[in-house]
Design an enzyme around this catalytic site. Structure first.
Site, short mmCIF file in Angstrom:
data_model
loop_
_atom_site.label_atom_id
_atom_site.label_comp_id
_atom_site.label_asym_id
_atom_site.label_seq_id
_atom_site.Cartn_x
_atom_site.Cartn_y
_atom_site.Cartn_z
CB CYS A 182 8.77 -2.54 -15.49
SG CYS A 182 10.14 -3.95 -15.84
N GLY B 213 10.76 0.10 -9.37
CA GLY B 213 12.12 -0.35 -10.00
C GLY B 213 13.34 0.25 -9.73
CG ASN C 54 5.12 -2.67 -15.91
OD1 ASN C 54 5.80 -3.80 -15.17
ND2 ASN C 54 4.08 -2.04 -15.23
CE1 TYR D 13 5.36 -2.98 -0.28
CE2 TYR D 13 5.87 -3.95 -2.37
CZ TYR D 13 6.44 -3.31 -1.30
OH TYR D 13 7.55 -2.97 -1.15
#
Lengths: 496, 496, 496, 496
Positions: free
Chosen positions: A21, A47, A122, A263
């Site tokens: 999220c 997302g 999140n 990442y």
């Protein structure tokens, strides 16, 4: 008649961990919903499956939700006009688990006795099932299968008098990772869990206060970066602009997620007070030191391998070249013709720059290996294009453990590093050599001397298996499985 | 109350010339439509607005068309199952000019007396209006506003006996640029105009013959590259695999479009027997020689500026770094909040990597400048992010002339190089310095000694204004405008 | 386990002949398209599958087409606003044969050398295939599979100078039934075939002239009924209101379709100068005289059997009662549960009023029997509800022959009266008695003394097999079938 | 320039009271959801705006909801296949008040501590607001604005041990009208409020037990009518077929809604043990006795006026004729052309059969008058068609009071009989004479000697203003309005 490809094709060629999220909120500005749409768009990489925005116009809350990208749902004037007011918050999510369609798309909203309450979250609450069972026992009715709804019910049934106290009361019962943005008729609250596992930053847009999962969202909406919301901090903002900071959980040492550097975050974001691009380039530098390679070309696996490849090239002196071209028109699965189109699935996304790599010794740089299927195919594509040698370097340690803090991870048995040692992994992806950056190399790349094993500076559970919180739901599931009493039950209600 | 941004926001930050189409065809293979869908997907960068595929099952032709991307229209089994047979051809297009919705989406099809006739066309016929007026006078009824339909009517009314003769008869009347794929019940024909302005290549997939606008489509479907279709060549392929080459227009010197090397083709394609990536990197090398620069970082304008930036960096020794991060979640225009979000439009696509560029002297590398609006905003973004100096280098000569061969170009008065000299352009984009590669530098980068001004080896009209064919429709429009007889008339029929 | 209903369920319970189209046009009035939408809505019973409207604003023609009802496509202000101007014409159609989607939806439009040409057509051209083959031979390219397009190509290639002459030239080559509304930049033309098989009336709405398939459309738009367009008449109307009548085909005796009185037209329409309701009630009166019945209740099969049932009741003195209740929420086929729901398909539309019919002798009145399947089920429903006797009276003669004039008829082998005599039909539907009105009874009911067998006053081919025109395409098809040379060919191109 | 119609056009010509819902349930049969879809389709006249079905397969509940008709949502095999199992219940509703889209569409579902709980409700709870305020105070979170959700929360928080006790506990707190179908993992419960205001019947389909709002739904699915669910009765059905009847509210005298006889129920239904058609025809007979008329034709206002018109004709001997033809292609509002199309709105639905009524004295029969706008227009249409005299007879007493039991009624100030006496009403609709059946005439028509004024046999509050229950929410609203403390508040949350 034709030989079907024996491997299960991962059509997208996507073998990544996925952040679940991104959240964004603004209070005190004109066109709050339009700014929120733009901010969420800048967080789209966090997302892509669903998006929602709630706005408050001083009297009413309005929520609009949709499946797909922000641009698919909030790019028209009409869609924004439905969301008037000076306070808004929104959410993008990676997947709508549970098949519940729009019900699980955030922000979630409830009419409490004290007034409206909207929340965007999140993270992942690791004792949500246990808390939910207790709440239902007392008569609570859940409308979603989202763990976030547990927070709302805890607030609704809290016996404390003020909204702030109710919220803190609720969060004290909750375990796991969360970056929350809450709206009530009185203003906005933003909060990170005590360890600060998931990111949240704060900015200023004129007189308005803005919160977002990543600093890039502040850049895109034109806001100034103020600072990160600190781990365990709860910030209240009123409509008159008053900002109050609270530390309801004391001051435990922080453990932000190190994979944001590897990442999840965009390279142009600042995470934990450090440039993500810088971190990634330095991982490449560390990797070149730890695992040098006799190659003629440094070839990034685009796009996420590019910063580390630049670092590897600069450190090693081997030229950086685009040996793989990535198509950005990817998304859906295509019908796979049975003949001839071997590896077409992965080629749709990653194609060899044949005239460049033919006859060359190359070293591929990727950010991580999860299942290994894409890595294997990319190595094969390089060989098919005539590469003389294909070496593989990975800009993170082996990913051998699942994440329970809001990241979609395959089961451990499907993680390549969960079932193989280095030699077997090299064999599986068929590279001439394979190396991962070490855990200490990673910590150095993010600016620290080394990992403090007694009290690690980051959450690195996906690499080390050291989880910084209790995992109540998981523990209970293991107990039940051990007793062979019950299979993991299906959800009892589905909206078709 | 709020200051609206005074600049006309180019929301997409896209200031590029656009190829209007890509074509793909296959004869003699299983699942021809599925292969065609995959091939068109690999050509998606040549046209994103509409897509169509026609297939022939030995008896019937079936055509399926849609707006949007290939994946939006041809990724399901159902959509492919509607298109059975061993021969198929398809088309992606950049825009559906004329507001005619699906009517103009190719392949176009007609039932001729000799049987079915389907055609996919990349290019533009520069005497289409003149030919159409004559045909309508004789009773022809047009169903589209596409110039391609002129070819079909010329074939339908040709007095030659065979389909091949009819097609050649038609093409002899036609002036301009075309790469055509034609299907009839007897087989497939592929053809490039006498000068070979638009690209077309040929490949082999098992026993099937494949044609495509670019070699990357052969890679993605797993076909082998055979050779390019030569300028002025017409290739017939029968169902039994017989391939016949014809040269109906004699052998004039070829003039392929040099902008395919600069921007249109994918870097992993081979155009005019040369690697496009190699050409682009060499433009960067030439540029570094012709226009060196005292900078600390070489920063590509992503993604199209990357190969030239690599060349520039390698030649100059200045490090290549990602100073601009591009979002790939772009497409639609967003509602622009009026406050605070200055340059949000372009930032949605291109954001500064602030911590990298702050305080640094940088040189930006882009492939071309068309209107200049995006270049100006990108320079500003770099300055806002704290860059000490911003130099700009362009990997093509100034684009000062329109294209009439199937490329969407703004009017000359909107081309930055059409209305300003170099000093004024530098001033407009507010760079510290600005340089373009020379026309000879460009010819060297594509592997030639220099431009042969007597008989140029490429069509470079957009840079030089030297058009290699007559432009009949344009000339007549100018005549009419000069006589002030008639305004350019609106279309007489619209489908709402 | 369960007994599947052994009969092929005709889900809709609809066993009727269907008129294929309705047309409407207006010239000289404000908001022409809005009036046309309303007029077409009043003709909705003549075609429910597709609808189109073309409007002319003095410069451009605009056409909008859609699948489904008028209200689904033309009830919004936006849809009407796209169709500005003082002249418009529209069309509703029963089916889009040929699977060609919107291509076959009328009005059809073409840009001819003389300017725009739009046409809406009710009827069927019985030599369309023969004419089309000739036109294609000369190079014509068809965009639809509609017989109407033949007229446009004949006009486009006519050598006569004026539009009127071209149109007459075209219509002289055409055989069959047509009621046409044509629009050109000079005005509107309306025309019926020489025999006047299909209906067309003319009215006045303020200064505007209106044409419609039925007078009910004039009522609904508030226009005054002027007169019918006469068989073989071509009426031209200019924008200045000038009306000119032409008789280009001389003055053959008329043969309007008698089935308009039986079923096609709405009861509140005037057809061939007679009230349709009056005709239907009088069929019931004739039927009561010709086929009396010892019953306690006259029960109409709703809705189309109601007027004849009122006539039957008034003539016989047997009370008229609603023994069958019809649902108007019908349309789609439902999933048929296998158990218990015997006859649910037909019951969805027609349910017994059980407490009324239980123990009673009833006579059912329906307008016609086509395949007989619905009649059989309705008799069964009455018996299941406890009716003591069920007699069946039909307000038309036996329908034993197909129609080739724009009516969708099953093949003769599927027409109940095409394969059985009266006794067998009674047995098939399982009624206690069955009678049809005689052909002379029908002619009396529409106000004539009797059928003039030498020169019938109406087209009654569906009852008598006497076709008033040549049927060229049918004859050629029979020839081909006889020679066993070719199967009826599939269309050579399909748009998926 | 043009005269706009001065009257507010009631486009649909619909001036009726509307039942808000229909419910259907089945337990113990194959293909429960398919049967439910068919049953709801037969109840479509009770609600056209939304539909939902929940099914239980022994483990999971699945719910599917949609806007529009049953056939739009449940006619495909796929839609039914998503709803497996032997128990299902469904709901059609007239309107989705509150703009909450699908959230308010029933069946509503909740996961309670005791397991899944789904409920479909026809009626209205007249103290829902008061109960909801209390529940929210205790921490309940509502997901809809439906009064039905109050029942679920009362069940969820009941302290009784069994599901049956919880449900009874909940219903004892509830005031108003309800016919409920409830599903739990243990079986189905069906229940009518103590006065039996809303209808509910029970049937048998093989071994399965079926419940429905009207008996016509049993006919259509092929079930046998067993009996009505009695007022105040709660029937439990287990999966083994056990049926248990409870009378938790004692045995107060029943007050079923008499308007079901007048208009709501289909004529082929049995309500309160009497044929609805029979009741309506007898109202016509009573009306002919009470209010005879010197007319030549009895003309029903179709379709709802037909049965009473048949009764009126039979009693008076004046012939029954279709003087008004109703179109069934109605639904959406059309754009109203400003010129000429006077009364087009109502004519779209009701058109005069001009040739029948011209010069005649007619008596119109309608079931009820609500606002009077349609009646006025229909009288005008008859006069415009040339009727010599237009008399109006109404098959119900004057409707002067609102309904709070699940029927959509305009405010009293908009009810014609709420603001005028008979003479003024006649003047308003411009009829030559006007009469309503008396309240005693109505009671006679439904088979009783007369209304028992002390203890009326039906709820007839819309005619008499005598409400059989308390109306708590209404009373509180009046109090608040009287104190001028608060405006009626807007909902605090909206889903856009």
């Amino acid at each position: 008649m034709s030989n079907r490809n024996p491997l299960p094709l991962d059509e997208d060629g996507d073998d990544k961990l996925h952040e679940e999220c991104g959240v964004f909120g603004i209070i005190g500005g004109d066109e709050a919903a339009a700014v929120t749409a733009l901010g969420l768009h800048a967080l789209q990489h966090r997302g892509q499956e669903a998006v929602g925005i709630s706005a408050f116009d001083g009297t009413d809350f309005v929520t609009r939700r949709g499946l797909g990208h922000v641009a698919d749902n909030f790019s028209t004037g009409d869609s924004i006009a439905e969301l008037p007011g000076h306070m808004a918050a929104g959410h993008v999510r990676y997947s709508t688990t549970g098949g519940a369609g729009l019900r699980n798309v955030q922000p979630l909203y409830a009419d409490l006795a004290s007034g409206g309450f909207a929340v965007a979250h999140n993270g992942n609450i690791s004792n949500a099932s246990a808390l939910k069972a207790e709440l239902v026992q007392k008569g609570a009715i859940f409308q979603s299968t989202s763990d976030t709804e547990v927070i709302i019910h805890l607030v609704a049934t809290s016996r404390y008098p003020t909204m702030l106290d109710k919220l803190v009361d609720a969060l004290r019962l909750v375990e796991g990772a969360y970056a929350l943005i809450v709206m009530t008729p009185r203003g906005m609250a933003a909060c990170r869990d005590p360890l600060g596992i998931r990111p949240l930053v704060m900015g200023k847009l004129g007189d308005a206060v803005v919160f977002a999962s990543e600093s890039v969202a502040l850049d895109v909406v034109g806001a100034e970066f103020t600072r990160q919301v600190e781990p365990g901090e709860l910030i209240e903002v009123d409509f008159d602009g008053t900002v109050r900071s609270h530390r309801p959980f004391g001051d435990p040492p922080a453990r932000p997620c190190i994979f944001e550097h590897v990442y999840f975050s965009r390279p142009d974001s600042i995470f934990n007070e450090r440039s993500v691009y810088e971190s990634r380039k330095h991982i490449g530098i560390e990797l070149a030191k730890e695992a040098p390679c006799d190659a003629e070309l440094v070839v990034p696996v685009p796009d996420s391998g590019v910063p580390a490849a630049i670092g590897y090239s600069q450190q090693s002196g081997i030229p950086f070249e685009l040996g793989i071209i990535r198509s950005h028109y990817v998304g859906r699965t295509f019908i796979q013709p049975s003949d001839g189109a071997r590896h077409a699935g992965v080629k749709r996304k990653h194609n060899a720059n044949r005239m460049l790599v033919e006859g060359k010794k190359i070293v591929l740089i990727d950010d991580s290996i999860v299942r290994g299927t894409t890595s294997m195919k990319i190595v094969q594509i390089m060989r098919d294009a005539g590469a003389a040698e294909v070496h593989f370097r990975v800009a993170s340690p082996p990913t051998g453990h699942g994440c329970y803090y809001g990241v979609d991870t395959p089961e451990r048995s499907k993680l390549l590093a969960g079932r193989m040692d280095l030699a077997a992994m090299r064999e599986f992806i068929k590279a001439d050599s394979l190396a991962f950056v070490t855990i200490d190399g990673l910590y150095r790349a993010v600016g620290l001397a080394k990992r403090d094993n007694a009290c690690p500076q980051y959450c690195d559970a996906c690499f080390t298996g050291e989880y910084p919180t209790a995992l109540t739901d998981l523990a209970r599931r293991h107990e039940r499985d051990a007793q062979l009493v019950l299979p993991v039950s299906k959800p009892v209600h589905k909206v078709a």
